[in-house]
Design a protein around this motif. Structure first.
Motif, short mmCIF file in Angstrom:
data_model
loop_
_atom_site.label_atom_id
_atom_site.label_comp_id
_atom_site.label_asym_id
_atom_site.label_seq_id
_atom_site.Cartn_x
_atom_site.Cartn_y
_atom_site.Cartn_z
N ALA A 56 63.73 35.27 44.58
CA ALA A 56 62.95 35.87 45.67
C ALA A 56 63.52 35.45 47.02
O ALA A 56 63.56 36.25 47.96
CB ALA A 56 61.48 35.45 45.56
N PHE A 57 63.97 34.21 47.13
CA PHE A 57 64.60 33.71 48.36
C PHE A 57 65.83 34.55 48.68
O PHE A 57 66.05 34.95 49.83
CB PHE A 57 64.98 32.24 48.15
N ALA A 58 66.64 34.84 47.68
CA ALA A 58 67.84 35.67 47.89
C ALA A 58 67.46 37.09 48.29
O ALA A 58 68.16 37.72 49.09
CB ALA A 58 68.68 35.69 46.62
N LEU A 59 66.35 37.58 47.78
CA LEU A 59 65.93 38.96 48.05
C LEU A 59 65.24 39.16 49.40
O LEU A 59 65.35 40.23 50.00
CB LEU A 59 64.95 39.43 46.96
N VAL A 60 64.51 38.17 49.85
CA VAL A 60 63.53 38.36 50.92
C VAL A 60 64.09 39.01 52.19
O VAL A 60 63.41 39.83 52.81
CB VAL A 60 62.77 37.04 51.21
N GLY A 70 51.86 50.25 45.08
CA GLY A 70 52.25 50.03 43.69
C GLY A 70 52.58 48.57 43.43
O GLY A 70 52.24 48.03 42.38
N LEU A 71 53.23 47.93 44.38
CA LEU A 71 53.58 46.52 44.22
C LEU A 71 52.35 45.63 44.22
O LEU A 71 52.28 44.65 43.46
CB LEU A 71 54.57 46.09 45.30
N VAL A 72 51.36 45.96 45.03
CA VAL A 72 50.10 45.20 45.01
C VAL A 72 49.43 45.35 43.65
O VAL A 72 48.94 44.37 43.08
CB VAL A 72 49.16 45.63 46.16
N ARG A 73 49.43 46.55 43.10
CA ARG A 73 48.87 46.76 41.75
C ARG A 73 49.63 45.93 40.71
O ARG A 73 49.04 45.32 39.84
CB ARG A 73 48.90 48.24 41.36
N GLU A 74 50.94 45.94 40.80
CA GLU A 74 51.77 45.19 39.85
C GLU A 74 51.54 43.68 39.98
O GLU A 74 51.72 42.94 39.02
CB GLU A 74 53.25 45.51 40.05
N ALA A 75 51.14 43.22 41.16
CA ALA A 75 50.92 41.79 41.40
C ALA A 75 49.69 41.25 40.70
O ALA A 75 49.47 40.04 40.68
CB ALA A 75 50.84 41.52 42.90
N GLN A 117 59.36 39.75 38.71
CA GLN A 117 58.52 38.73 39.34
C GLN A 117 59.04 38.34 40.72
O GLN A 117 58.25 38.15 41.66
CB GLN A 117 58.43 37.50 38.43
N ALA A 118 60.35 38.25 40.88
CA ALA A 118 60.93 37.87 42.17
C ALA A 118 60.71 38.96 43.22
O ALA A 118 60.44 38.65 44.38
CB ALA A 118 62.42 37.59 42.01
N ILE A 119 60.82 40.21 42.82
CA ILE A 119 60.59 41.33 43.75
C ILE A 119 59.15 41.29 44.24
O ILE A 119 58.87 41.41 45.45
CB ILE A 119 60.92 42.68 43.09
#
Length: 173
Positions: A56-60, A70-75, A117-119
């Motif tokens: 996640a650090f690499a992605l942020v 959609g991401l909130v739902r997936e969370a 999970q990182a996304i």
């Protein structure tokens, strides 16, 4: 505001701590950028740590989110009961040249569950106003506690504890 899975909330807070710790006080953007570039390069090469927060650090700073709802739902589901490709389609690193785009492709192919999970963790970190965490404070946890655990007074010593120091050789459990 939606509630998210407690593990995602924890990971998001951990990511914030990692980022703040890497930036330092006063913030050293050069050091931070070198750390991020090293992580991006490692993941782009198909390597890197199998760690949600490091990924996640690499992605942020590289990622763009195309479906926030959609991401909130997936969370709400940390383990991910469906296909991780759903989450991959909700974000991208297309605007990044070179390693950013290669990293996204590599993590999605090589570590699909971890990448999912990182996304989501990176999304939650960057969009803290879109979600809320369960209140796990001691005050909240004690709210419904009636305080009658074994009906001992705060100053009273239970039998099990007092027998540890029994000099008379009483029965021990």
């Amino acid at each position: 505001m939606k509630k998210v899975h407690p593990e995602f909330a924890f990971q998001s807070r951990e990511l914030e701590g990692q980022i703040d710790g890497t930036l330092g006080d006063p913030p050293n953007r050069k050091n931070y950028d070198m750390m991020v570039q090293a992580l991006v390069s490692e993941y782009a090469d198909g390597n890197g740590l199998d760690d949600v927060n490091m990924m996640a650090f690499a992605l942020v700073d590289q990622i763009r989110f195309t479906d926030p709802k959609g991401l909130v739902r997936e969370a709400m589901d940390y383990e991910g009961s469906g296909d991780p490709a759903r989450v991959f389609a909700m974000a991208n690193c297309d605007a990044q040249e070179g390693d950013g785009k290669a990293m996204y492709q590599a993590i999605c192919e090589n570590h699909p569950e971890l990448a999912r999970q990182a996304i989501i963790t990176a999304f939650l970190y960057k969009n803290q106003a879109r979600w809320e965490d369960d209140d796990q404070s001691l005050d909240q946890l004690a709210k419904d506690d009636e305080g009658d655990d074994d009906e001992l007074d705060e100053g009273a010593v239970g039998d099990d504890f007092s027998q540890i120091f029994d000099q008379e050789g009483g029965e021990r459990a």
